[in-house]
Motif scaffolding. Structure first.
Motif: not given
Ligand SMILES: Cc1cc2nc3c(=O)[nH]c(=O)nc-3n(C[C@H](O)[C@H](O)[C@H](O)COP(=O)(O)O)c2cc1C
Length: 188
Positions: A57, A87-88
Motif C-alpha cells: 500500500g 492505502f497504508d
C-alpha cells in the motif's frame, strides 16, 4: 449472535482507526470466498478483488502521489501526503473491481450492482469475523491512470477500497434511516 442481530449492529469503522492484526491467510480466504456469493444476473462474475497490504500500500500510495504531482504540479505537500497514505491506513485493503460489459443483454447497472454486493459482503463478513472495515473511494476510484497502476483493463473500475483491520476503539453511532422515514406502500 444471530444474523438479524448482526445486521442491526452493522456499521463501518473509520479506516484510520483500524489497527493490527488484520485477517490471517485463512480468514482472508474465507472472507473473500463467502463475499463472492452474490446475486449475479447472467452469471457473468462481473467482479474481482485485489488485495493490498500495508507494505505494498505504501508503494501504491507513493505512485498515486506521483500521478497527482503530474496532473497538478502545484499540489501542496498535504495533498501529496494524503495520497501517500491512502492505502497504508489499515492492515489490508481489498479493492473490489467491477468489470462492466457495455451492450450486453444484462445491463451494466446490474453488473455494477453485483460487484457492489461483493463489497458489501466484505464489510459484513469482516464484522462477522470480529474485524472492522470501511468502504472508501476517492479520486483513485475514478482516474484511469490510477486504474492502470492497479492493472485494470479498460472495462474495469475500482468501485470499493475496503480497508480492514481491528477496530482501535469504539466510534459513535450515526443517525440511521428508519422504517418510517423510508418505507411506503405503493398506492394504485
Ligand atoms: C460507494 C461508497 C463510497 C464511499 N466512499 C467514502 C469515502 O471515500 N470516504 C469516506 O469517508 N466514506 C466513504 N463512504 C462511506 C463509508 O463507507 C461509511 O458508509 C460511512 O463511514 C458511514 O458508516 P456506516 O457504514 O456505519 O453507516 C463510502 C460509501 C460508499 C457506499
Amino acid at each position: 449472535m444471530n444474523s438479524i442481530d448482526l445486521l442491526k449492529q452493522r456499521r463501518s469503522h473509520p479506516s484510520r482507526q483500524l489497527i493490527d492484526p488484520g485477517p490471517d491467510a485463512a480468514q482472508l480466504r474465507e472472507l473473500v470466498e463467502t463475499s463472492l456469493r452474490v446475486p449475479d444476473h447472467g452469471k457473468l462474475t462481473p467482479f474481482r478483488i485485489i488485495g493490498v497490504d500495508r507494505q505494498t500500500g505504501r508503494v501504491l500510495g507513493e505512485r498515486l502521489a506521483t500521478i497527482t504531482a503530474t496532473h497538478s504540479p502545484n499540489a501542496d505537500a498535504a495533498t501529496l501526503d494524503k495520497d501517500r497514505s491512502r492505502f497504508d491506513r489499515a492492515p489490508i485493503c481489498l479493492i473490489v473491481v467491477a468489470r462492466l460489459i457495455d451492450g450486453h443483454k444484462i445491463p451494466a447497472q446490474e453488473q455494477l450492482l453485483s460487484a457492489g454486493c461483493v463489497a458489501y459482503n466484505l464489510l459484513l463478513g469482516a464484522q462477522m469475523l470480529g474485524f472492522g472495515a470501511q468502504w472508501i473511494t476517492g479520486w483513485p476510484a475514478y482516474d484511469r491512470d490510477a486504474a492502470a497502476l492497479l492493472g485494470l483493463a479498460d472495462d474495469e473500475h475500482a468501485i470499493a477500497f475496503i480497508h480492514l483491520g481491528t477496530p482501535a476503539g469504539e466510534v459513535p453511532e450515526r443517525p440511521r434511516p428508519t422504517f418510517d422515514s423510508t418505507y411506503r406502500e405503493w398506492q394504485p
